[in-house]
Design an enzyme around this catalytic site. Structure first.
Site, PDB file in Angstrom:
ATOM      1  N   THR A  26       0.821  -1.213   0.000  1.00  0.00           N
ATOM      2  CA  THR A  26       0.000   0.000   0.000  1.00  0.00           C
ATOM      3  C   THR A  26       0.852   1.259   0.000  1.00  0.00           C
ATOM      4  OG1 THR A  26      -0.157   0.002   2.430  1.00  0.00           O
ATOM      5  CG2 THR A  26      -1.912  -1.133   1.204  1.00  0.00           C
ATOM      6  N   TYR A  28       4.003   3.940  -1.501  1.00  0.00           N
ATOM      7  CA  TYR A  28       4.127   4.762  -2.706  1.00  0.00           C
ATOM      8  C   TYR A  28       4.605   3.957  -3.912  1.00  0.00           C
ATOM      9  CZ  TYR A  28       5.582   8.552  -5.773  1.00  0.00           C
ATOM     10  OH  TYR A  28       5.733   9.377  -6.848  1.00  0.00           O
ATOM     11  N   ARG A  49      -1.514  -6.297   6.967  1.00  0.00           N
ATOM     12  CA  ARG A  49      -1.215  -6.242   8.397  1.00  0.00           C
ATOM     13  C   ARG A  49      -2.503  -6.222   9.217  1.00  0.00           C
ATOM     14  NH1 ARG A  49       0.326  -1.970  10.304  1.00  0.00           N
ATOM     15  NH2 ARG A  49      -0.057  -0.547   8.569  1.00  0.00           N
ATOM     16  N   LYS A  59      -5.697   2.775   3.168  1.00  0.00           N
ATOM     17  CA  LYS A  59      -4.955   1.539   2.938  1.00  0.00           C
ATOM     18  C   LYS A  59      -5.909   0.361   2.776  1.00  0.00           C
ATOM     19  CE  LYS A  59      -0.618   2.816   5.193  1.00  0.00           C
ATOM     20  NZ  LYS A  59       0.400   2.444   6.209  1.00  0.00           N
ATOM     21  N   SER A  99       8.424   0.866   3.709  1.00  0.00           N
ATOM     22  CA  SER A  99       8.806   2.279   3.725  1.00  0.00           C
ATOM     23  C   SER A  99      10.273   2.453   4.053  1.00  0.00           C
ATOM     24  CB  SER A  99       7.957   3.026   4.756  1.00  0.00           C
ATOM     25  OG  SER A  99       8.403   4.348   4.907  1.00  0.00           O
ATOM     26  N   GLY A 100      10.901   3.385   3.335  1.00  0.00           N
ATOM     27  CA  GLY A 100      12.321   3.673   3.557  1.00  0.00           C
ATOM     28  C   GLY A 100      12.529   4.736   4.610  1.00  0.00           C
ATOM     29  N   ARG A 104      16.954   3.368  10.772  1.00  0.00           N
ATOM     30  CA  ARG A 104      16.734   2.108  11.471  1.00  0.00           C
ATOM     31  C   ARG A 104      15.393   1.975  12.185  1.00  0.00           C
ATOM     32  NH1 ARG A 104      20.576  -1.742  12.116  1.00  0.00           N
ATOM     33  NH2 ARG A 104      19.990  -3.466  13.459  1.00  0.00           N
ATOM     34  N   MET A 134      19.703   4.788  -5.151  1.00  0.00           N
ATOM     35  CA  MET A 134      21.159   4.729  -5.254  1.00  0.00           C
ATOM     36  C   MET A 134      21.677   3.373  -4.808  1.00  0.00           C
ATOM     37  SD  MET A 134      22.210   8.565  -3.899  1.00  0.00           S
ATOM     38  CE  MET A 134      20.773   8.907  -2.883  1.00  0.00           C
ATOM     39  N   LYS A 153      21.006  -0.672   4.333  1.00  0.00           N
ATOM     40  CA  LYS A 153      20.658  -1.492   3.170  1.00  0.00           C
ATOM     41  C   LYS A 153      21.718  -2.562   2.927  1.00  0.00           C
ATOM     42  CE  LYS A 153      17.733   1.810   0.734  1.00  0.00           C
ATOM     43  NZ  LYS A 153      17.506   2.615  -0.496  1.00  0.00           N
TER      44      LYS A 153
END
Length: 327
Positions: A26, A28, A49, A59, A99-100, A104, A134, A153
């Site tokens: 759900t 981007y 979830r 969502k 999600s990024g 952490r 990147m 990553k």
């Protein structure tokens, strides 16, 4: 097509469709990956979830829209290891689009739990972690605090490889909605009307990609034996542009020349000193690596590792066409 299920690293497509689980569907990029997998003909599962709250009604609606398109919803929680194992046992391929969120607090912890579940399940023939930007393996000297993102990553990559999980890393481009539509200006998502800031001399090559195209390439890689344990760079040749070229495209489309201010690297980085927000500081660093160092284009990519060469049937969106929507 024949049976390509000879080894664990090959995705079984003989006698049926590839079964793909999208985690973070759900989000981007995740919602685009779900739709691309369905369009590609994969049997597509989406992690649902149980913790979704009433404030996340959009969502829920998105999940229901996926179901109408033919996706299957699988309930599992990152706080319940057994449910994750059960979910990944249903599929051949797992794609993470979690999600990024920086530093952490979210992405790395969830992905490490996902790696543990995939390792225990033992049946997954391909894992695509959340990357898509990147190349973290080339960003060991990135500026802090943004370097933490790349370090995390790489920690996920090391866990994947230590567990012997077949994988594909897809990355290498700036998503158009954030970088192209704004002509890569920091404080807007629309093309500037009068003035534009140019980073350095504006002649460093950057890669731009429409988000839906990125999702299409991701969906293509999952059952392609050529991409097992490989890094696939999304570098569509017509979208490898300097900042000045991107601005020039918009000027030609709009029929108006913008007033350009060039900002030296030293002056650009000095902006970090005045920021208290860690995420904003990281963003300045990322822009420096992209537009001053050319971190997306300062190395060679072979045809067998570049998405538009691997999948010429994907008619990717050129930035000249992407920018037309803003007219």
């Amino acid at each position: 097509m024949g049976d390509v299920c000879e080894e664990r690293s090959s995705v079984c497509v003989s006698g049926g469709r590839t079964r793909v689980l999208v985690v973070g569907g759900t989000g981007y990029v995740g919602k685009r990956i779900v739709r691309a997998c369905l369009a590609e003909g994969h049997e597509t599962y989406v992690l649902q979830r149980p913790e979704i709250g009433r404030h996340e009604i959009e969502k829920v609606q998105m999940l229901m829209s996926f179901k109408k398109l033919g996706a299957k919803l699988v309930e599992a929680s990152f706080s319940d290891h057994r449910s994750l194992v059960s979910a990944v046992k249903l599929v051949d391929v797992v794609i993470s689009a979690v999600s990024g969120v920086h530093f952490r607090s979210h992405s790395i912890l969830l992905q490490l739990k996902l790696v543990d579940a995939i390792k225990e399940a033992g049946n997954v023939k391909r894992f695509l972690p959340s990357e898509y930007g990147m190349d973290p393996s080339r960003m060991g000297k990135a500026l802090p605090p943004g370097r933490e993102t790349f370090d995390e990553k790489m920690e996920v990559r090391r866990a994947i490889e230590a567990a012997g999980i077949p994988h594909t890393y897809v990355l290498g481009a700036c998503l158009a909605s954030y970088f192209a539509g704004s002509l890569s200006q920091l404080e807007t998502l629309f093309p500037p009307k009068e003035k534009v800031t140019i980073y350095g001399d504006g002649n460093v090559k950057v890669v731009f990609v429409d988000e839906d195209d990125m999702a299409r390439y991701i969906a293509k890689t999952v059952d392609d034996p050529r991409t097992v344990n490989k890094t696939v760079y999304v570098r569509p040749p017509d979208n490898v542009l300097t900042h000045m070229e991107l601005v020039g495209i918009w000027e030609k489309l709009s029929g108006k020349e913008l007033d350009k201010t060039h900002i030296h690297a030293h002056d650009f980085l000095s902006n970090m000193k005045h920021l208290d927000n860690k995420g904003q500081k990281a963003g300045i660093g990322f822009m420096f690596h992209l537009f001053y160092e050319g971190c997306l284009t300062n190395f060679h990519v072979g045809e067998d590792e570049e998405a538009s060469s691997l999948y010429p049937d994907v008619k990717y969106t050129r930035m000249v066409d992407y920018l037309r929507m803003f007219l």
